[in-house]
Design a protein around this motif. Structure first.
Motif, PDB file in Angstrom:
ATOM      1  N   VAL A 484       1.280  -1.387   0.195  1.00  0.00           N
ATOM      2  CA  VAL A 484       0.109   0.029  -0.024  1.00  0.00           C
ATOM      3  C   VAL A 484       0.455   1.377  -0.181  1.00  0.00           C
ATOM      4  N   MET A 485       2.253   1.608   0.627  1.00  0.00           N
ATOM      5  CA  MET A 485       2.843   1.981   1.103  1.00  0.00           C
ATOM      6  C   MET A 485       3.772   2.308  -0.099  1.00  0.00           C
ATOM      7  N   VAL A 486       4.425   1.126  -0.723  1.00  0.00           N
ATOM      8  CA  VAL A 486       4.947   1.020  -1.544  1.00  0.00           C
ATOM      9  C   VAL A 486       4.307   1.407  -3.005  1.00  0.00           C
ATOM     10  N   ASP A 487       2.994   1.473  -3.265  1.00  0.00           N
ATOM     11  CA  ASP A 487       2.277   2.021  -4.878  1.00  0.00           C
ATOM     12  C   ASP A 487       2.858   3.758  -4.153  1.00  0.00           C
ATOM     13  N   LYS A 488       2.401   4.040  -3.034  1.00  0.00           N
ATOM     14  CA  LYS A 488       2.790   5.677  -2.963  1.00  0.00           C
ATOM     15  C   LYS A 488       3.520   6.204  -3.640  1.00  0.00           C
ATOM     16  N   PHE A 489       5.120   5.307  -2.729  1.00  0.00           N
ATOM     17  CA  PHE A 489       6.179   5.974  -3.991  1.00  0.00           C
ATOM     18  C   PHE A 489       6.489   5.927  -5.386  1.00  0.00           C
ATOM     19  N   ILE A 490       5.720   5.362  -5.919  1.00  0.00           N
ATOM     20  CA  ILE A 490       6.649   4.767  -7.407  1.00  0.00           C
ATOM     21  C   ILE A 490       5.996   5.885  -8.082  1.00  0.00           C
ATOM     22  N   PRO A 491       5.318   6.816  -8.378  1.00  0.00           N
ATOM     23  CA  PRO A 491       5.380   8.322  -8.988  1.00  0.00           C
ATOM     24  C   PRO A 491       6.686   8.943  -8.422  1.00  0.00           C
ATOM     25  N   ASP A 492       7.192   8.940  -7.552  1.00  0.00           N
ATOM     26  CA  ASP A 492       8.577   9.331  -6.973  1.00  0.00           C
ATOM     27  C   ASP A 492       9.509   8.313  -7.141  1.00  0.00           C
ATOM     28  N   LEU A 493      10.077   7.339  -7.470  1.00  0.00           N
ATOM     29  CA  LEU A 493      10.604   6.780  -8.179  1.00  0.00           C
ATOM     30  C   LEU A 493      10.760   7.084  -9.822  1.00  0.00           C
ATOM     31  N   GLN A 494       9.833   6.850 -10.172  1.00  0.00           N
ATOM     32  CA  GLN A 494       9.374   7.137 -11.865  1.00  0.00           C
ATOM     33  C   GLN A 494      10.165   8.648 -12.527  1.00  0.00           C
ATOM     34  N   PHE A 498      13.606   5.260 -12.969  1.00  0.00           N
ATOM     35  CA  PHE A 498      13.257   3.890 -11.894  1.00  0.00           C
ATOM     36  C   PHE A 498      12.287   4.013 -13.632  1.00  0.00           C
ATOM     37  N   ASP A 499      12.173   2.713 -13.550  1.00  0.00           N
ATOM     38  CA  ASP A 499      10.869   2.304 -14.466  1.00  0.00           C
ATOM     39  C   ASP A 499      10.686   0.918 -13.572  1.00  0.00           C
ATOM     40  N   ILE A 500       9.969   1.003 -12.280  1.00  0.00           N
ATOM     41  CA  ILE A 500       9.190   0.368 -11.711  1.00  0.00           C
ATOM     42  C   ILE A 500       7.487   0.792 -12.249  1.00  0.00           C
ATOM     43  N   SER A 501       6.776  -0.755 -12.088  1.00  0.00           N
ATOM     44  CA  SER A 501       5.834  -0.640 -12.266  1.00  0.00           C
ATOM     45  C   SER A 501       4.798  -2.051 -11.442  1.00  0.00           C
ATOM     46  N   LYS A 536      11.089   6.588   6.858  1.00  0.00           N
ATOM     47  CA  LYS A 536      11.380   7.796   7.508  1.00  0.00           C
ATOM     48  C   LYS A 536      10.104   9.631   6.481  1.00  0.00           C
ATOM     49  N   GLY A 537       9.903   8.602   5.564  1.00  0.00           N
ATOM     50  CA  GLY A 537       9.068   9.866   4.864  1.00  0.00           C
ATOM     51  C   GLY A 537       7.670   9.334   5.316  1.00  0.00           C
ATOM     52  N   GLY A 538       7.002  10.821   5.619  1.00  0.00           N
ATOM     53  CA  GLY A 538       5.908  11.143   5.859  1.00  0.00           C
ATOM     54  C   GLY A 538       4.518  11.286   5.114  1.00  0.00           C
ATOM     55  N   GLY A 539       3.382  11.925   5.442  1.00  0.00           N
ATOM     56  CA  GLY A 539       3.159  12.704   4.505  1.00  0.00           C
ATOM     57  C   GLY A 539       2.821  13.521   2.809  1.00  0.00           C
ATOM     58  N   ASN A 540       3.871  14.352   3.920  1.00  0.00           N
ATOM     59  CA  ASN A 540       4.221  15.676   3.254  1.00  0.00           C
ATOM     60  C   ASN A 540       5.165  15.021   1.853  1.00  0.00           C
ATOM     61  N   THR A 541       4.695  15.813   0.171  1.00  0.00           N
ATOM     62  CA  THR A 541       5.330  15.280  -0.536  1.00  0.00           C
ATOM     63  C   THR A 541       6.622  15.092  -0.683  1.00  0.00           C
ATOM     64  N   GLU A 542       7.226  16.789  -0.072  1.00  0.00           N
ATOM     65  CA  GLU A 542       8.679  17.346   0.037  1.00  0.00           C
ATOM     66  C   GLU A 542       9.273  15.928   1.073  1.00  0.00           C
ATOM     67  N   ASP A 543       8.856  15.970   2.354  1.00  0.00           N
ATOM     68  CA  ASP A 543       9.790  14.496   2.613  1.00  0.00           C
ATOM     69  C   ASP A 543       9.886  13.582   2.313  1.00  0.00           C
ATOM     70  N   ILE A 544       9.121  12.970   1.527  1.00  0.00           N
ATOM     71  CA  ILE A 544       8.959  11.621   0.875  1.00  0.00           C
ATOM     72  C   ILE A 544       9.824  11.821   0.259  1.00  0.00           C
ATOM     73  N   HIS A 545      10.138  12.874  -1.178  1.00  0.00           N
ATOM     74  CA  HIS A 545      11.065  13.503  -2.143  1.00  0.00           C
ATOM     75  C   HIS A 545      12.551  13.302  -0.854  1.00  0.00           C
ATOM     76  N   ALA A 546      12.639  14.018   0.012  1.00  0.00           N
ATOM     77  CA  ALA A 546      14.387  14.280   0.719  1.00  0.00           C
ATOM     78  C   ALA A 546      14.336  12.889   1.390  1.00  0.00           C
TER      79      ALA A 546
END
Length: 606
Positions: A484-494, A498-501, A536-546
């Protein structure tokens, strides 16, 4: 003076109890599924809508309830599990307090449809906020069907503090996994918003672990089994090579009940000392069978904290059992005595084999100066001055040359104009360069972390990451509680290249990685990056990117011990001084330090 102490109404008392027992939708599922297990169900289906906010439904094929029992089950402290206080120390069921159903009914709208096998028609009971609003006969199969809607509708403060749907669904999956791992002989099905999340058929424990966490996790497990007079311990522990820095699966169960026990966790970690790096976690699934009279489960409403009478003895038994499993089943080099068909190795025999001292053979009549010919000599050009013309082009490293000024932007540190173009690498870890104020020492690994971190953060903003295709796609599996959380990070990994689906059901395929990371294991890299981001990644997009950028930078940075050329060191130094912070890494570690000229002179006694 009038009396001030009053007896609280049942509805208020139930809401107070619900604050401890029902904390979120996952708590409702835990209590209802445990009741279905106690009812002897062989198939349990769970359906949730909007992560349990809108609706939770648990359907089982257990023994069911009569019309009277269905009405009485929602009264406080009404239970079929115990009859007297002594029964608390002989528990063989998941529930025993009689608080779950009245607590659920106090903060939601509940509809129960149930029928026993001995009856031809069942009962439908509807409650709203602990108040019965309807009861009627109903045609239904044997078993129970609980439908809980509008959770916390009458407690808006509790409903406001619920997390996002993704977080609450992750909590539901985590609670669901803890139950299905205890009862592999029962089939479970979980639906979320009409989509099937889990479909677990009855089978052996190892198959259940593989169905939940993937085949790779199951292949990395070692069996554990020990039987003593104090307790019996069975289950599986991971091989040393299965250790993960984060996201390890550690589960303890006692008498079919999940428990948290940091003291026993330390015993498992002690068994892996000097086998895995410090800070790494090894997965384990361990099941304790203990006499119910030797434990106390009635110390917390969630029943996850348990007291043991022989805690220290069980600690020693657990440590010995895990060590025995590691030593018995781990692959170790063995002596091979099978020499059939192999060439014979000659054995020295001093009586048969005579060894002579080696002699040097030479011609004593050879004279290098004899003969009519002359020894060839190199020809000397008369224009010998031309031999030194190239030397005049080599710069002499004077102070003006070593510390020549360079153009710099206002954001660049002033030391960039003072550094020497010639660098020295110490033990493959540190770059040493001369500056006017002394000797600068730079940690090459930390410097590259800072460089790459700012580069990845810029890529997030500009969306300019380059992707490199890999020859063979990599398949990855995650448990549904993590997916559930991995799906949340896939757009940021792309965005990072990363080419992940997602393939559904916790499976993912990786077809490409960021350019410049060739030679790195993509599966291991992504697992480490996602583990750091999940922590470490929270709900904030900037925190996830960092969090993603820092994790990527750590694993892709120049490793300690890698030898660099002067040009590579020059590039690292120049890129470091173009960063916004040249002194510290994003996680606060020191990158560079200057040894002042005055201290150097004092060390040398000048």
């Amino acid at each position: 003076m009038s009396d001030v102490i009053q007896l609280l109404p049942d509805s208020v008392a139930n809401q107070i109890a619900a604050g401890e027992v029902i904390q979120r939708p996952a708590s409702v599922i835990k209590e209802l599924v445990e009741n279905a297990v106690d009812a002897g169900a062989k198939m349990i289906r769970v359906l949730v809508v909007d992560a349990g906010r809108t609706s939770i439904q648990v359907i089982d094929d257990g023994c069911g309830m009569s019309e009277t029992d269905a009405r009485l089950a929602f009264e406080r402290h009404a239970t079929s599990k115990i009859r007297q206080a002594d029964d608390l120390f002989a528990l063989h069921t998941m529930g025993f307090r009689g608080e779950a159903l009245p607590s659920i009914a106090a903060v939601s709208v509940v509809e129960l449809t149930t029928r026993m096998a001995s009856e031809e028609i069942g009962t439908r009971l509807t409650l709203q906020g602990s108040r019965v609003v309807g009861q009627e006969p109903a045609a239904c199969p044997v078993g129970s069907n609980f439908k809980v809607e509008n959770l916390f509708f009458n407690v808006p403060a509790r409903r406001k503090f619920l997390k996002t749907n993704a977080t609450e669904l992750n909590n539901i999956l985590t609670a669901f996994e803890r139950i299905v791992l205890v009862y592999p002989e029962i089939g479970f099905v979980l639906y979320s918003n009409g989509q099937e999340q889990m479909n677990l058929k009855a089978g052996p424990l190892r198959q259940r672990i593989a169905d939940v966490f993937g085949k790779k996790t199951s292949q990395e497990l070692l069996p554990v089994e020990v039987d003593t007079a104090i307790c019996r311990i069975t289950g599986f522990v991971g091989k040393p090579e299965s250790a993960r820095k984060k996201g390890g699966h550690d589960y303890f169960f006692v008498n079919g009940r999940y428990m948290r026990q940091p003291y026993f966790h330390k015993a498992v970690c002690s068994a892996y000392e000097r086998l895995v790096p410090e800070g790494m976690q090894v997965p384990y699934f361990l099941y304790f069978n203990v006499d119910p009279a030797d434990i106390d489960v009635n110390i917390h409403p969630t029943k996850t904290e348990i007291k043991f009478e022989n805690e220290q003895s069980i600690w020693q038994i657990l440590l010995a059992a895990v060590k025995d499993a590691i030593g018995k089943f781990c692959e170790v080099p063995a002596i091979d005595f099978d020499t059939e068909g192999r060439p014979d190795i000659p054995v020295f025999d001093p009586q048969r084999d005579v060894l002579e001292q080696p002699r040097v053979k030479y011609n004593p009549e050879y004279n290098p100066f004899a003969g009519g010919g002359q020894t060839a000599r190199p020809k000397v050009t008369p224009d010998w001055q031309q031999l030194y013309e190239a030397a005049t082009t080599v710069p002499s490293y004077t102070e003006d040359y070593l510390f020549k000024a360079e153009q710099e932007s206002p954001e660049t540190h002033t030391l960039i104009s003072e550094k020497s173009p010639v660098h020295y690498q110490y033990k493959g870890c540190y770059i040493m360069t001369a500056v006017k104020s002394g000797l600068m020492i730079i940690d090459q690994h930390r410097a590259d972390i800072r460089i790459r971190y700012e580069r990845y953060m810029e890529q997030f903003k500009q969306k300019t990451a380059n992707m490199q295709r890999i020859l063979f796609p990599v398949m990855m599996e995650y448990p549904l509680s993590d997916s559930v959380m991995v799906d949340k990070f896939i757009p940021d990994l792309q965005k990072m290249g990363f080419d992940i689906s997602s393939l559904g059901g916790g499976s993912y395929v990786v077809n490409g990685i960021p350019a410049g990371l060739e030679g790195i294991d993509p599966e291991r890299l992504i697992r480490q990056v996602l583990a750091d981001a999940l922590e470490k990644g929270g709900g904030n997009t900037e925190d996830i990117h960092a969090a993603l950028a820092l994790s990527m930078a750590r694993h892709a940075a120049i490793p300690q011990g890698q030898v660099l050329t002067n040009e590579e060191m020059e590039q690292v130094v120049n890129e470091l001084f173009s960063c916004t912070n040249v002194n510290y890494t994003p996680d606060g570690k020191l990158i560079q330090r200057i040894l002042p000229q005055q201290e150097i002179e004092q060390l040398l006694g000048n």
